[in-house]
Design an enzyme around this catalytic site. Sequence first.
Site, PDB file in Angstrom:
ATOM      1  N   MET B   1       0.856  -1.183   0.000  1.00 48.76           N
ATOM      2  CA  MET B   1       0.000   0.000   0.000  1.00 48.76           C
ATOM      3  C   MET B   1       0.902   1.248   0.000  1.00 48.76           C
ATOM      4  O   MET B   1       1.900   1.279  -0.672  1.00 48.76           O
ATOM      5  CB  MET B   1      -0.918  -0.012   1.237  1.00 48.76           C
ATOM      6  CG  MET B   1      -1.727  -1.296   1.357  1.00 48.76           C
ATOM      7  SD  MET B   1      -3.155  -1.358   0.265  1.00 48.76           S
ATOM      8  CE  MET B   1      -4.396  -0.667   1.345  1.00 48.76           C
ATOM      9  N   CYS B   2       0.560   2.223   0.805  1.00 46.57           N
ATOM     10  CA  CYS B   2       1.321   3.465   0.804  1.00 46.57           C
ATOM     11  C   CYS B   2       1.337   4.001   2.233  1.00 46.57           C
ATOM     12  O   CYS B   2       0.705   3.443   3.114  1.00 46.57           O
ATOM     13  CB  CYS B   2       0.650   4.515  -0.076  1.00 46.57           C
ATOM     14  SG  CYS B   2       0.214   3.916  -1.710  1.00 46.57           S
ATOM     15  N   GLU B   3       2.071   5.069   2.458  1.00 46.25           N
ATOM     16  CA  GLU B   3       1.965   5.752   3.750  1.00 46.25           C
ATOM     17  C   GLU B   3       1.753   7.246   3.522  1.00 46.25           C
ATOM     18  O   GLU B   3       2.301   7.834   2.585  1.00 46.25           O
ATOM     19  CB  GLU B   3       3.197   5.484   4.626  1.00 46.25           C
ATOM     20  CG  GLU B   3       3.256   4.028   5.064  1.00 46.25           C
ATOM     21  CD  GLU B   3       3.897   3.789   6.433  1.00 46.25           C
ATOM     22  OE1 GLU B   3       3.956   4.715   7.266  1.00 46.25           O
ATOM     23  OE2 GLU B   3       4.332   2.647   6.656  1.00 46.25           O
ATOM     24  N   ILE B  78       4.329   8.343   0.443  1.00 48.34           N
ATOM     25  CA  ILE B  78       5.294   7.420  -0.167  1.00 48.34           C
ATOM     26  C   ILE B  78       4.491   6.248  -0.710  1.00 48.34           C
ATOM     27  O   ILE B  78       3.553   5.764  -0.077  1.00 48.34           O
ATOM     28  CB  ILE B  78       6.397   6.962   0.812  1.00 48.34           C
ATOM     29  CG1 ILE B  78       5.817   6.382   2.090  1.00 48.34           C
ATOM     30  CG2 ILE B  78       7.333   8.126   1.134  1.00 48.34           C
ATOM     31  CD1 ILE B  78       6.880   5.806   3.021  1.00 48.34           C
TER      32      ILE B  78
END
Lengths: 255, 255
Positions: B1-3, B78
């Site tokens: 996934m992403c942050e 990110i």
Amino acid sequence: MCELLGMSANIPTDICFSFRGLAKRGGATGPHVDGWGMAFYEGKGCRTFKDPKPCSFSPIASMLEDYPIKSQLVIAHIRQANRGKIALENTHPFTRQLWGRNWTFAHNGQLSDYKKLDLGNFEPIGQTDSEYAFCYILNKLQQRYPNKPKNWPTIFRFVKSCADELRMRGIVNLLFSDGRYLFVYCSTHLHWITRQSPFGKAKLIDEDMEIDFAQHTTPNDIVTVVATNPLTSNENWQKMQSGTASLFKSGEQIF
Amino acid sequence: MCELLGMSANIPTDICFSFRGLAKRGGATGPHVDGWGMAFYEGKGCRTFKDPKPCSFSPIASMLEDYPIKSQLVIAHIRQANRGKIALENTHPFTRQLWGRNWTFAHNGQLSDYKKLDLGNFEPIGQTDSEYAFCYILNKLQQRYPNKPKNWPTIFRFVKSCADELRMRGIVNLLFSDGRYLFVYCSTHLHWITRQSPFGKAKLIDEDMEIDFAQHTTPNDIVTVVATNPLTSNENWQKMQSGTASLFKSGEQIF
């Protein structure tokens, strides 16, 4: 006023050498201390580095002089403010979306009566005449082509007619792009040069620096650079005539 | 996934410490290697640094870790790609204009059937479900408020209803801002912390680094940081509940 820098190339190319010359004019060899910006296209993507501080003392500009981001289309601008305070929202280039593409705009000049321009839904964020002119052109494009058009050079001929109208209100040297085409309009000062094989050496005007392009290119490379004033002292830059436009794609002149 | 990483503050504040922790997760302590970006507001202006390369090895990210750009509102992201290839046009955060303001959006999650969303004139440039979701929200806003609205918190309550609809299609942790307000929606993972007087020390989780905020603040400062996962090990981060939203302005929670 301001200074413009644009690049159109047939392969991803870094603009470090040219930007190094331009950046000096942002406070060191020139008076354009009111901010600067540079937009790099990569495919349909676009990223813009900008700073309302003088280019010649900017850590972001220093990073870009040393970090070779490769792109086929670049638009840069160093600002000497006239309309609009020194602020990030007034720092060129400006980018907005239309027809699923990023459109980027940078302007050198000054317009009168720009607040009377019909902008439709393209509302400016800052106070510059330049952003008004950008919104004006995008609104004209959307009105002229309610559906996404297909013949791209024709679109840019229409953009020239918009720029002709803007020129009735003042000075409009401008760079405008969708990421594939670089449209250039000259009102007073713009020069361009196309570099291709056989490549030679070039010497910056604003810094004691020379590059031998033959060592950084392949025989197929074609790179056109557009600038308000020539950046090198030993090359033959073309001076554009007032009221004329040019369109470049992959480094080559379409018109 | 992403942050995700967001900041809302009542005075211009740099985000170097928090970004240093997040950046490590872009390839060093985390798997988010498919690009990163960070948008800084200054008044109505907005500038976004982005790179489709891993954050932890990016010269642009290194520059930002050391160069304290001060802002009252920041949105960073990110990426670990799911929908859409690794490319600049798919790199968050995304920014578009509406009602004379820059709107910025970053998303963590994954949506199904996103190509069926009604986007009106807001045509995506890249291929991510995230940019579709952003265009969907902007189109809903423009349809709901044909004229520029005045009651801003009410607008963001409407944005929450849009996010609720998107959550029917998958996971939507998101950050959304016009430069004054930071809207946060939690679908699965989001945490936040408000730092104010008396300030203490904070220790990064992803790097052996500690800061004493008392030495970098005044007693009136209020700074809220939002992140997918807590960035510090010795502070009390609030975990958001699934399906809830928060709105922050100048560091303070509005709802």
